[in-house]
Design a protein around this motif. Structure first.
Motif, PDB file in Angstrom:
ATOM      1  N   TYR A 104       0.836  -1.206   0.000  1.00 11.85           N
ATOM      2  CA  TYR A 104       0.000   0.000   0.000  1.00 11.85           C
ATOM      3  C   TYR A 104       0.869   1.254   0.000  1.00 11.85           C
ATOM      4  N   LEU A 105       1.900   1.290   0.872  1.00 11.59           N
ATOM      5  CA  LEU A 105       2.781   2.453   0.926  1.00 11.59           C
ATOM      6  C   LEU A 105       3.526   2.648  -0.397  1.00 11.59           C
ATOM      7  N   SER A 106       4.009   1.550  -0.973  1.00  5.44           N
ATOM      8  CA  SER A 106       4.722   1.635  -2.254  1.00  5.44           C
ATOM      9  C   SER A 106       3.800   2.146  -3.357  1.00  5.44           C
ATOM     10  N   PHE A 107       2.564   1.660  -3.373  1.00  4.50           N
ATOM     11  CA  PHE A 107       1.580   2.097  -4.364  1.00  4.50           C
ATOM     12  C   PHE A 107       1.296   3.585  -4.229  1.00  4.50           C
ATOM     13  N   GLU A 108       1.003   4.036  -2.992  1.00  3.03           N
ATOM     14  CA  GLU A 108       0.712   5.454  -2.766  1.00  3.03           C
ATOM     15  C   GLU A 108       1.925   6.313  -3.115  1.00  3.03           C
ATOM     16  N   GLY A 109       3.118   5.871  -2.672  1.00  2.35           N
ATOM     17  CA  GLY A 109       4.329   6.628  -2.961  1.00  2.35           C
ATOM     18  C   GLY A 109       4.614   6.707  -4.444  1.00  2.35           C
ATOM     19  N   ALA A 110       4.455   5.577  -5.154  1.00  5.40           N
ATOM     20  CA  ALA A 110       4.717   5.567  -6.597  1.00  5.40           C
ATOM     21  C   ALA A 110       3.704   6.435  -7.337  1.00  5.40           C
ATOM     22  N   GLU A 111       2.444   6.372  -6.924  1.00  9.09           N
ATOM     23  CA  GLU A 111       1.415   7.183  -7.573  1.00  9.09           C
ATOM     24  C   GLU A 111       1.719   8.669  -7.423  1.00  9.09           C
ATOM     25  N   LYS A 112       2.127   9.074  -6.207  1.00  6.88           N
ATOM     26  CA  LYS A 112       2.466  10.477  -5.977  1.00  6.88           C
ATOM     27  C   LYS A 112       3.745  10.866  -6.704  1.00  6.88           C
ATOM     28  N   PHE A 113       4.718   9.945  -6.759  1.00  6.22           N
ATOM     29  CA  PHE A 113       5.964  10.232  -7.474  1.00  6.22           C
ATOM     30  C   PHE A 113       5.689  10.422  -8.963  1.00  6.22           C
ATOM     31  N   LEU A 114       4.879   9.554  -9.546  1.00  4.83           N
ATOM     32  CA  LEU A 114       4.549   9.684 -10.962  1.00  4.83           C
ATOM     33  C   LEU A 114       3.807  10.983 -11.237  1.00  4.83           C
ATOM     34  N   GLU A 115       2.960  11.390 -10.296  1.00 10.95           N
ATOM     35  CA  GLU A 115       2.275  12.672 -10.446  1.00 10.95           C
ATOM     36  C   GLU A 115       3.271  13.821 -10.390  1.00 10.95           C
ATOM     37  N   LEU A 290       9.704   2.029  -5.144  1.00  9.08           N
ATOM     38  CA  LEU A 290       9.209   2.652  -6.366  1.00  9.08           C
ATOM     39  C   LEU A 290       8.926   1.603  -7.439  1.00  9.08           C
ATOM     40  N   ALA A 291       9.833   0.647  -7.602  1.00  6.70           N
ATOM     41  CA  ALA A 291       9.648  -0.400  -8.619  1.00  6.70           C
ATOM     42  C   ALA A 291       8.383  -1.207  -8.345  1.00  6.70           C
ATOM     43  N   TRP A 292       8.211  -1.638  -7.091  1.00  7.99           N
ATOM     44  CA  TRP A 292       7.033  -2.417  -6.738  1.00  7.99           C
ATOM     45  C   TRP A 292       5.773  -1.563  -6.839  1.00  7.99           C
ATOM     46  N   GLY A 293       5.878  -0.313  -6.428  1.00  9.84           N
ATOM     47  CA  GLY A 293       4.731   0.585  -6.504  1.00  9.84           C
ATOM     48  C   GLY A 293       4.272   0.837  -7.929  1.00  9.84           C
ATOM     49  N   VAL A 294       5.228   1.001  -8.850  1.00  4.87           N
ATOM     50  CA  VAL A 294       4.878   1.213 -10.258  1.00  4.87           C
ATOM     51  C   VAL A 294       4.142  -0.005 -10.817  1.00  4.87           C
ATOM     52  N   VAL A 295       4.570  -1.194 -10.421  1.00  6.36           N
ATOM     53  CA  VAL A 295       3.878  -2.412 -10.862  1.00  6.36           C
ATOM     54  C   VAL A 295       2.429  -2.394 -10.376  1.00  6.36           C
ATOM     55  N   ILE A 296       2.212  -2.060  -9.116  1.00  5.05           N
ATOM     56  CA  ILE A 296       0.855  -2.030  -8.559  1.00  5.05           C
ATOM     57  C   ILE A 296       0.026  -0.931  -9.214  1.00  5.05           C
ATOM     58  N   VAL A 297       0.640   0.232  -9.472  1.00 10.09           N
ATOM     59  CA  VAL A 297      -0.074   1.314 -10.161  1.00 10.09           C
ATOM     60  C   VAL A 297      -0.548   0.844 -11.533  1.00 10.09           C
ATOM     61  N   ALA A 298       0.317   0.127 -12.258  1.00  9.43           N
ATOM     62  CA  ALA A 298      -0.047  -0.381 -13.583  1.00  9.43           C
ATOM     63  C   ALA A 298      -1.182  -1.390 -13.494  1.00  9.43           C
ATOM     64  N   VAL A 299      -1.126  -2.274 -12.498  1.00  8.28           N
ATOM     65  CA  VAL A 299      -2.186  -3.277 -12.316  1.00  8.28           C
ATOM     66  C   VAL A 299      -3.507  -2.591 -11.991  1.00  8.28           C
ATOM     67  N   VAL A 300      -3.479  -1.625 -11.074  1.00  9.34           N
ATOM     68  CA  VAL A 300      -4.706  -0.909 -10.694  1.00  9.34           C
ATOM     69  C   VAL A 300      -5.282  -0.155 -11.885  1.00  9.34           C
ATOM     70  N   ALA A 301      -4.410   0.482 -12.674  1.00  3.48           N
ATOM     71  CA  ALA A 301      -4.879   1.209 -13.849  1.00  3.48           C
ATOM     72  C   ALA A 301      -5.523   0.268 -14.859  1.00  3.48           C
ATOM     73  N   ALA A 302      -4.926  -0.917 -15.037  1.00  2.00           N
ATOM     74  CA  ALA A 302      -5.496  -1.892 -15.970  1.00  2.00           C
ATOM     75  C   ALA A 302      -6.858  -2.379 -15.493  1.00  2.00           C
ATOM     76  N   VAL A 303      -6.986  -2.609 -14.188  1.00  2.00           N
ATOM     77  CA  VAL A 303      -8.274  -3.048 -13.633  1.00  2.00           C
ATOM     78  C   VAL A 303      -9.327  -1.965 -13.810  1.00  2.00           C
TER      79      VAL A 303
END
Length: 312
Positions: A104-115, A290-303
């Protein structure tokens, strides 16, 4: 009689020394666990001011106080008993739960970093944008968000003292719950009122007061942005560290072993060994998060895309 009194005083002194030692142990353990939860705490402090943006200045502190009470209820009444029960009947589940939180933390962090770098878009409605939404609904939304972050703080803390006696675990978690809530929402209360304090100073006849007041008003957005950036990197650091350690314990020890080896090597640098070791471990943890978070962001976006293309 004198001998009996002396023996009694010796017993009292012994009990007092044991109690003092236990207090010291609890304080030390609470300090360690609080440091481990730093990423979640900073994120909590960065997120909460958004809930009261656009609210009448007179209602800002009362709303924050209501959210504070909700946060204490989350930690002490809901999470603390469940965490202690879990540590008793299923201590093996702590690492998987931590990894869920780390994800969850990696996902939130990656989402904010990408923003931040312009590769994503994630908005959270402010109080003003929610229009007719009542204060009660606003508080419920903030307390719900706090429940997720508080659960992560408490699980991280519990994992640090999982091998301690029940009373120590209970004491440490209670201290962490109260201390972290006071720290986060005390800081939030100060942050949301800095601009009001600045405006009052700016209205004073003194030129120095006006200068300081205007600087406070102008600097507030920059402070909030800085906290948000620090919170993003802290989430990636903590989330990545949790994932590296969890994967090492459950599946594959090589990544965390390599990071530890590199940190140990960096620690041998004369003069700056401690700092170099910390920067090395933190840097690799951030990259992993960041690497793990980006993977989760991509999965969530695909869903989300799939759900949008195939509505029920």
């Amino acid at each position: 009689m004198a001998g009996g009194l002396a023996a009694l005083l010796d017993d009292v002194a012994l009990i007092a020394r044991k109690a003092a030692a236990q207090v010291d142990d609890v304080a030390a353990a609470a300090g360690r666990t609080s440091a481990k939860a730093a990423g979640v705490v900073v994120d909590d402090a960065a997120v909460t001011p958004r809930f009261v943006r656009g609210v009448s200045p007179k209602r800002e502190l009362p709303i924050i106080w209501r959210i504070t009470k909700g946060s204490l209820f989350n930690k002490l009444v809901i999470i603390l008993p469940l965490a202690l029960l879990l540590s008793w009947i299923a201590p093996w589940a702590l690492t998987p739960l931590l990894m869920i939180g780390g994800t969850y933390l990696s996902f939130e962090g990656a989402e904010k970093f990408l923003e931040m770098v312009g590769a994503g878009h994630h908005e959270q409605a402010t109080a003003a944008e929610k229009g007719a939404q009542s204060e009660d609904q606003l508080v419920r939304g903030a307390v719900t968000t706090d429940l997720i972050l508080s659960a992560e703080i408490m699980v991280i803390s519990l994992n640090e003292v999982a091998d301690q006696p029940f009373t120590t675990r209970l004491s440490v978690l209670a201290v962490v719950a109260v201390a972290m809530t006071a720290l986060v929402y005390g800081a939030v209360g100060l942050l949301v009122k800095i601009d009001d304090i600045g405006l009052r100073l700016a209205k004073r006849p003194s030129k120095q007061s006006k200068k300081i007041g205007l600087a406070m008003v102008d600097g507030m957005p920059k402070i909030l942005n800085a906290i948000a950036v620090i919170g993003t990197f802290a989430m990636l650091w903590v989330g990545g560290h949790i994932m590296l350690v969890g994967v090492g314990e459950l599946f594959w020890a090589a990544p965390v072993t390599v990071v530890h080896h590199l940190a140990h090597t960096a620690g041998t640098i004369p003069g700056i060994g401690g700092l170099a070791a910390w920067l090395t471990e933190t840097g690799f943890s951030m990259v992993a998060g960041l690497a793990w978070g980006v993977v989760i962001v991509a999965v969530v976006a695909a869903v989300r895309r799939t759900s949008a293309n195939h509505p029920r």
